[in-house]
Design a protein around this motif. Sequence first.
Motif, short mmCIF file in Angstrom:
data_model
loop_
_atom_site.label_atom_id
_atom_site.label_comp_id
_atom_site.label_asym_id
_atom_site.label_seq_id
_atom_site.Cartn_x
_atom_site.Cartn_y
_atom_site.Cartn_z
N ILE A 1 0.82 -1.11 0.09
CA ILE A 1 0.03 0.07 -0.06
C ILE A 1 0.96 1.03 0.01
O ILE A 1 0.56 2.06 -0.93
CB ILE A 1 -0.99 0.00 1.28
CG1 ILE A 1 -1.95 -1.32 1.25
CG2 ILE A 1 -1.85 1.21 1.39
CD1 ILE A 1 -2.69 -1.50 2.25
N LEU A 2 2.01 1.25 0.84
CA LEU A 2 2.87 2.49 1.00
C LEU A 2 3.44 2.79 -0.50
O LEU A 2 3.57 3.77 -0.84
CB LEU A 2 3.75 2.26 1.95
CG LEU A 2 3.30 2.39 3.53
CD1 LEU A 2 4.29 2.08 4.46
CD2 LEU A 2 2.48 3.70 3.64
N VAL B 1 3.36 5.99 -2.64
CA VAL B 1 4.70 6.60 -3.02
C VAL B 1 4.85 7.01 -4.61
O VAL B 1 5.19 7.93 -5.19
CB VAL B 1 6.10 5.81 -2.46
CG1 VAL B 1 7.20 6.45 -3.07
CG2 VAL B 1 6.07 5.86 -0.95
N PHE B 2 4.55 5.84 -5.21
CA PHE B 2 4.66 5.88 -6.63
C PHE B 2 3.58 6.72 -7.37
O PHE B 2 3.71 7.03 -8.43
CB PHE B 2 4.90 4.59 -7.05
CG PHE B 2 6.23 4.19 -7.27
CD1 PHE B 2 6.94 4.41 -7.91
CD2 PHE B 2 6.55 3.03 -6.27
CE1 PHE B 2 8.34 3.90 -8.05
CE2 PHE B 2 7.78 2.58 -6.03
CZ PHE B 2 8.85 2.82 -7.14
N VAL C 1 9.78 3.07 -12.09
CA VAL C 1 11.04 3.62 -12.09
C VAL C 1 10.56 5.03 -11.44
O VAL C 1 9.96 5.88 -12.00
CB VAL C 1 11.40 3.45 -13.49
CG1 VAL C 1 12.83 4.08 -13.46
CG2 VAL C 1 11.48 2.22 -14.06
N TRP C 2 11.60 5.16 -10.51
CA TRP C 2 11.43 6.59 -9.63
C TRP C 2 12.28 7.68 -10.74
O TRP C 2 13.26 7.62 -10.94
CB TRP C 2 12.06 6.61 -8.37
CG TRP C 2 11.77 7.78 -7.45
CD1 TRP C 2 12.46 8.80 -7.43
CD2 TRP C 2 10.43 8.11 -7.18
NE1 TRP C 2 12.00 9.83 -6.47
CE2 TRP C 2 10.52 9.51 -6.37
CE3 TRP C 2 9.08 7.64 -6.97
CZ2 TRP C 2 9.71 10.21 -5.64
CZ3 TRP C 2 8.08 8.46 -6.46
CH2 TRP C 2 8.41 9.66 -5.86
N SER D 1 10.19 14.44 -9.49
CA SER D 1 9.09 14.06 -8.72
C SER D 1 9.64 14.51 -7.37
O SER D 1 10.98 15.05 -7.03
CB SER D 1 9.33 12.58 -8.49
OG SER D 1 9.12 11.87 -9.80
N PRO D 2 8.73 14.67 -6.20
CA PRO D 2 7.30 14.41 -6.26
C PRO D 2 6.48 15.32 -7.33
O PRO D 2 6.73 16.71 -7.38
CB PRO D 2 6.79 14.54 -5.01
CG PRO D 2 7.83 15.49 -4.27
CD PRO D 2 9.14 15.18 -4.99
N THR D 3 5.43 14.86 -7.84
CA THR D 3 4.71 15.70 -8.87
C THR D 3 3.17 15.43 -8.45
O THR D 3 2.97 14.08 -7.82
CB THR D 3 4.70 15.39 -10.13
OG1 THR D 3 3.86 16.02 -10.89
CG2 THR D 3 4.83 13.99 -10.48
N LEU D 4 2.24 16.09 -8.59
CA LEU D 4 0.75 15.85 -8.56
C LEU D 4 0.00 15.61 -9.96
O LEU D 4 -1.12 15.78 -9.95
CB LEU D 4 0.16 16.96 -7.62
CG LEU D 4 0.53 17.11 -6.28
CD1 LEU D 4 -0.30 18.50 -5.68
CD2 LEU D 4 0.01 16.02 -5.55
#
Lengths: 305, 281
Positions: free
Chosen positions: B23-24, B28-29, B39-40, B45-48
């Motif tokens: 879930i976490l 995060v992704f 793939v981070w 990132s982070p983006t909305l």
Amino acid sequence: MDKVLATLHSLAGKRLVIGVPYVWLLLFFVVPFLIVFKISFSWMQPIQPGYAPLFAWVEETQRFVATLNLSNYQVLLQDSLYLSTFLYSVKVAAISTVLCLLVGYPMAYAIARCGPSTRNLFLMLIILPFWTSFLLRVYAWVGLLKTNGVINNTLLALGIIDQPLTLLYTDFAVYIGIVYSYLPFMILPLFSNLEKHDLTLLEAASDLGASPMKAFFKVTLPLSMPGIVAGCLLVFIPAVGEFVIPSLLGRTDQLMIGTVLSAQFFSARNWPVASAVAIVLLLLLLLPILLFQRYQRRELEAAKR
Amino acid sequence: MNNRGWFRNGMLGLGLAFLYIPILSMMVFSFNNSRLVTVWDAENSPTLRWYVRLLENDQLLGAAWISVQIAAMTATGAVILGTIAGLVLARFGPFRGRAFLSAMTTAPLVMPEVITGIAMLLLFVSLEQLIGWPEGRGMLTITIAHITFAMAYVTVVVQSRLAGFDDALEEAALDLGAKPATVFFRITLPLIVPALVSGWLLAFTLSWDDVVISQFVSGPGSSTLPMEIFSRVRRGVSPDINALATILVLIVATGVVLSTLYMKHEEKRRLREEQMARSGN
């Protein structure tokens, strides 16, 4: 108590009150199964409603004719696809249930031996995922298990593996999916059993010279059998017919019975065969379901003071 | 703390990690900029952006609205029917057909969803042929199917709540000449309010969450949110589903925490009142 009963007996509305849930469940739970049973003996029909009537009035002979068709069940027996699918579904459900028990038992045990306030916190943590979407929780594993998913990326980055592992679309992925989704159903009945144990029994065992290990296997484990049986049934029965988890995480060369049933229904549009599959699945699960009902009845009667 | 204690708590910790890491990770992704989902993309990132895209997706929002309506109707219907069934089983004593009613209320708890789904659909098809109702399939048929399996859960919750109370209060009220209906609304119902609240929430969640049964009994234009999600994720992972999951998890977590606090508060109030009643004697 007798007075309550007497008053309620005399109450004319009592039947009405009983009647409401009774009629609802008869109409929407029992009758549907009879219809499935009936249609499983029908011939397939390409036009609506997809199955031929069992009884028909034949104008020429002026007679009612019943056409009972056993070929849908013959298909199940002759086509080895169905047999292997049934066996595979039972195998997957059984292995997942055992894994679920192995993961869930120590957790339930640990929670049952906590203090009251931490116990409630842990119970809430166990139940919380159950309230969030089942579908999305299964989907989360796709992202973790994919070839370029989180697990493979992490293992590659740590240098533990040099080739990504094939994790998704395997039996392993289905086991994980089932254990993950059904874990609360295993833990809760185990917890409610383990919580009631009299701990002085363990003290007595240790006073008499039993090692903690021996005391566990001779005292705690036998006492927790009802919880184990209930938890296993709550996982096993729905897991045999599971549809979402194998479609998202499972193999494509070996289907589970739930997937085959909906494929027969939606893609092949063969409602009579789909009905026959449903009936056989139900018969297969009848004994476990009856066992579960017995457990549930005992639980509710034990709750009475 | 001895060795076994460490083993126990270690297993509990691992188990909880197993429950929460997926879930976490999804949460995060959901803030990841990359289309590749897992793939981070550290730079952007982070983006909305996936949240914005989600709010523009009328199809998903529409499906969510349908799901909310069905779940609310289901929960209300299931609480009414489940309360009656629970009351009948816990308080009416033996009557003919009691065992059968009890069996009918526990079977849906474990019945594989594909079986219930196919059975419900064939019922609706047959009914439509016989009496012309229900016309086609849609929200009504989904709601009926959901009420039927959700009421089983409510029945269990109500029945075990009632089993925990003895019926001395009800008996006393009857002795004093109250009508059975009055006794139910003035005494029994207030006693089981916590069970009704948790039953309603449980039924709402079960309906809101269901994909298999809905798929069988839905019609054109009545796709629920889980059905939309399912058809999307079958085609592969998509980042806006991660954003959707994050929003849902946060709503649910808030709801569960609030309702747990409410139940605790109610339970305390009840205990206090009982104590006051006792000391008043």
